[in-house]
Design a protein around this motif. Structure first.
Motif, PDB file in Angstrom:
ATOM      1  N   LEU A 119      98.982   1.681  63.524  1.00 30.48           N
ATOM      2  CA  LEU A 119     100.379   1.878  63.902  1.00 30.48           C
ATOM      3  C   LEU A 119     100.783   0.736  64.817  1.00 30.48           C
ATOM      4  O   LEU A 119     100.007   0.325  65.675  1.00 30.48           O
ATOM      5  CB  LEU A 119     100.563   3.205  64.640  1.00 30.48           C
ATOM      6  N   GLU A 120     102.006   0.235  64.635  1.00 33.76           N
ATOM      7  CA  GLU A 120     102.515  -0.832  65.491  1.00 33.76           C
ATOM      8  C   GLU A 120     103.968  -0.533  65.837  1.00 33.76           C
ATOM      9  O   GLU A 120     104.770  -0.196  64.976  1.00 33.76           O
ATOM     10  CB  GLU A 120     102.441  -2.187  64.793  1.00 33.76           C
ATOM     11  N   ARG A 121     104.282  -0.686  67.126  1.00 29.57           N
ATOM     12  CA  ARG A 121     105.670  -0.529  67.588  1.00 29.57           C
ATOM     13  C   ARG A 121     106.396  -1.827  67.229  1.00 29.57           C
ATOM     14  O   ARG A 121     106.103  -2.874  67.769  1.00 29.57           O
ATOM     15  CB  ARG A 121     105.699  -0.279  69.091  1.00 29.57           C
ATOM     16  N   ILE A 122     107.342  -1.752  66.300  1.00 34.23           N
ATOM     17  CA  ILE A 122     108.083  -2.922  65.844  1.00 34.23           C
ATOM     18  C   ILE A 122     109.307  -3.160  66.736  1.00 34.23           C
ATOM     19  O   ILE A 122     109.584  -4.287  67.138  1.00 34.23           O
ATOM     20  CB  ILE A 122     108.535  -2.733  64.376  1.00 34.23           C
ATOM     21  N   THR A 123     110.045  -2.112  67.014  1.00 32.79           N
ATOM     22  CA  THR A 123     111.174  -2.139  67.944  1.00 32.79           C
ATOM     23  C   THR A 123     111.083  -0.882  68.786  1.00 32.79           C
ATOM     24  O   THR A 123     110.194  -0.052  68.579  1.00 32.79           O
ATOM     25  CB  THR A 123     112.549  -2.156  67.214  1.00 32.79           C
ATOM     26  N   GLU A 124     112.018  -0.700  69.698  1.00 37.29           N
ATOM     27  CA  GLU A 124     112.017   0.503  70.537  1.00 37.29           C
ATOM     28  C   GLU A 124     112.054   1.775  69.692  1.00 37.29           C
ATOM     29  O   GLU A 124     111.467   2.792  70.050  1.00 37.29           O
ATOM     30  CB  GLU A 124     113.222   0.473  71.478  1.00 37.29           C
ATOM     31  N   ASP A 125     112.730   1.733  68.549  1.00 30.58           N
ATOM     32  CA  ASP A 125     112.926   2.922  67.721  1.00 30.58           C
ATOM     33  C   ASP A 125     112.235   2.865  66.361  1.00 30.58           C
ATOM     34  O   ASP A 125     112.523   3.681  65.492  1.00 30.58           O
ATOM     35  CB  ASP A 125     114.419   3.158  67.514  1.00 30.58           C
ATOM     36  N   THR A 126     111.323   1.899  66.146  1.00 32.31           N
ATOM     37  CA  THR A 126     110.656   1.766  64.847  1.00 32.31           C
ATOM     38  C   THR A 126     109.156   1.592  65.027  1.00 32.31           C
ATOM     39  O   THR A 126     108.706   0.780  65.830  1.00 32.31           O
ATOM     40  CB  THR A 126     111.214   0.560  64.055  1.00 32.31           C
ATOM     41  N   VAL A 127     108.403   2.359  64.241  1.00 27.44           N
ATOM     42  CA  VAL A 127     106.946   2.257  64.212  1.00 27.44           C
ATOM     43  C   VAL A 127     106.518   1.972  62.777  1.00 27.44           C
ATOM     44  O   VAL A 127     106.959   2.647  61.847  1.00 27.44           O
ATOM     45  CB  VAL A 127     106.279   3.549  64.727  1.00 27.44           C
ATOM     46  N   SER A 128     105.677   0.957  62.617  1.00 28.50           N
ATOM     47  CA  SER A 128     105.091   0.624  61.323  1.00 28.50           C
ATOM     48  C   SER A 128     103.776   1.388  61.179  1.00 28.50           C
ATOM     49  O   SER A 128     102.991   1.452  62.125  1.00 28.50           O
ATOM     50  CB  SER A 128     104.842  -0.882  61.249  1.00 28.50           C
ATOM     51  N   VAL A 129     103.558   1.950  59.994  1.00 31.86           N
ATOM     52  CA  VAL A 129     102.335   2.701  59.707  1.00 31.86           C
ATOM     53  C   VAL A 129     101.673   2.056  58.493  1.00 31.86           C
ATOM     54  O   VAL A 129     102.284   1.967  57.433  1.00 31.86           O
ATOM     55  CB  VAL A 129     102.651   4.187  59.404  1.00 31.86           C
ATOM     56  N   SER A 130     100.429   1.593  58.648  1.00 33.02           N
ATOM     57  CA  SER A 130      99.699   0.952  57.550  1.00 33.02           C
ATOM     58  C   SER A 130      98.368   1.659  57.360  1.00 33.02           C
ATOM     59  O   SER A 130      97.502   1.617  58.236  1.00 33.02           O
ATOM     60  CB  SER A 130      99.451  -0.525  57.861  1.00 33.02           C
ATOM     61  N   PHE A 131      98.227   2.301  56.208  1.00 32.81           N
ATOM     62  CA  PHE A 131      96.970   2.969  55.886  1.00 32.81           C
ATOM     63  C   PHE A 131      96.013   1.966  55.244  1.00 32.81           C
ATOM     64  O   PHE A 131      96.448   1.036  54.570  1.00 32.81           O
ATOM     65  CB  PHE A 131      97.223   4.143  54.931  1.00 32.81           C
ATOM     66  N   MET A 132      94.729   2.149  55.439  1.00 33.12           N
ATOM     67  CA  MET A 132      93.739   1.239  54.882  1.00 33.12           C
ATOM     68  C   MET A 132      93.732   1.277  53.353  1.00 33.12           C
ATOM     69  O   MET A 132      93.187   0.387  52.716  1.00 33.12           O
ATOM     70  CB  MET A 132      92.338   1.554  55.426  1.00 33.12           C
ATOM     71  N   SER A 133      94.373   2.270  52.771  1.00 39.59           N
ATOM     72  CA  SER A 133      94.485   2.374  51.315  1.00 39.59           C
ATOM     73  C   SER A 133      95.582   1.461  50.771  1.00 39.59           C
ATOM     74  O   SER A 133      95.913   1.535  49.601  1.00 39.59           O
ATOM     75  CB  SER A 133      94.774   3.816  50.915  1.00 39.59           C
ATOM     76  N   SER A 134      96.170   0.625  51.628  1.00 39.35           N
ATOM     77  CA  SER A 134      97.211  -0.355  51.276  1.00 39.35           C
ATOM     78  C   SER A 134      98.620   0.232  51.228  1.00 39.35           C
ATOM     79  O   SER A 134      99.544  -0.460  50.812  1.00 39.35           O
ATOM     80  CB  SER A 134      96.905  -1.063  49.948  1.00 39.35           C
ATOM     81  N   ILE A 135      98.823   1.446  51.636  1.00 40.76           N
ATOM     82  CA  ILE A 135     100.168   2.025  51.702  1.00 40.76           C
ATOM     83  C   ILE A 135     100.709   1.802  53.103  1.00 40.76           C
ATOM     84  O   ILE A 135     100.052   2.113  54.093  1.00 40.76           O
ATOM     85  CB  ILE A 135     100.159   3.518  51.350  1.00 40.76           C
ATOM     86  N   SER A 136     101.918   1.237  53.177  1.00 35.29           N
ATOM     87  CA  SER A 136     102.561   0.965  54.467  1.00 35.29           C
ATOM     88  C   SER A 136     103.995   1.458  54.427  1.00 35.29           C
ATOM     89  O   SER A 136     104.630   1.474  53.375  1.00 35.29           O
ATOM     90  CB  SER A 136     102.567  -0.535  54.765  1.00 35.29           C
ATOM     91  N   LEU A 137     104.498   1.836  55.585  1.00 39.67           N
ATOM     92  CA  LEU A 137     105.890   2.257  55.712  1.00 39.67           C
ATOM     93  C   LEU A 137     106.326   2.106  57.152  1.00 39.67           C
ATOM     94  O   LEU A 137     105.511   1.878  58.040  1.00 39.67           O
ATOM     95  CB  LEU A 137     106.080   3.707  55.237  1.00 39.67           C
ATOM     96  N   GLU A 138     107.634   2.209  57.377  1.00 46.65           N
ATOM     97  CA  GLU A 138     108.182   2.177  58.722  1.00 46.65           C
ATOM     98  C   GLU A 138     108.999   3.438  58.946  1.00 46.65           C
ATOM     99  O   GLU A 138     109.698   3.891  58.036  1.00 46.65           O
ATOM    100  CB  GLU A 138     109.078   0.964  58.923  1.00 46.65           C
ATOM    101  N   MET A 139     108.884   3.995  60.148  1.00 45.08           N
ATOM    102  CA  MET A 139     109.700   5.138  60.555  1.00 45.08           C
ATOM    103  C   MET A 139     110.623   4.654  61.659  1.00 45.08           C
ATOM    104  O   MET A 139     110.169   4.086  62.647  1.00 45.08           O
ATOM    105  CB  MET A 139     108.823   6.284  61.055  1.00 45.08           C
TER     106      MET A 139
END
Length: 118
Positions: free
Chosen positions: A91-111
């Motif tokens: 998980l990485e904080r991209i902005t104050e209101d956005t977190v990137s989620v990257s699974f080791m299975s190669s699926i990634s998304l942002e909330m």
């Protein structure tokens, strides 16, 4: 096509990718006496046995809350560029209101939290 409005209230399976990855969504009323709804939480999981479940939700004061396997990890992602890793997810904080989620299975998304909705 036809126009369609969905004002669901509750929890739903938002997406399931061949039984290997799932996104669940929670919808709440947009206002106290409204009929409109908005997304208030998402839970994402790689369905590989032992993998992690990540949740993003709107907190009681309208803030973004990040959870990993049910535990609040928001403080570990308090600043932009902060990262948190396990064996299965990063998980990485991209902005104050956005977190990137990257699974080791190669699926990634942002909330992202935008105008009171996820």
């Amino acid at each position: 096509g036809r126009r369609y409005t969905f004002n669901g209230l509750g929890e739903y399976i938002f997406a399931n990718v061949n039984g290997t990855f799932e996104i669940q969504a929670r919808m709440k009323l947009a206002a106290e006496h409204a009929t409109a709804t908005l997304f208030s939480a998402f839970a994402v999981a790689d369905l590989t046995p032992g993998s992690d479940r990540v949740q993003g939700e709107i907190g009681p004061d309208g803030e973004f809350i990040a959870r990993l396997n049910g535990d609040d990890i928001t403080a570990k992602l308090s600043s932009v560029k902060d990262t948190y890793m396990t064996k299965f997810v990063m998980l990485e904080r991209i902005t104050e209101d956005t977190v990137s989620v990257s699974f080791m299975s190669s699926i990634s998304l942002e909330m992202s939290l935008r105008e009171g909705t996820l």
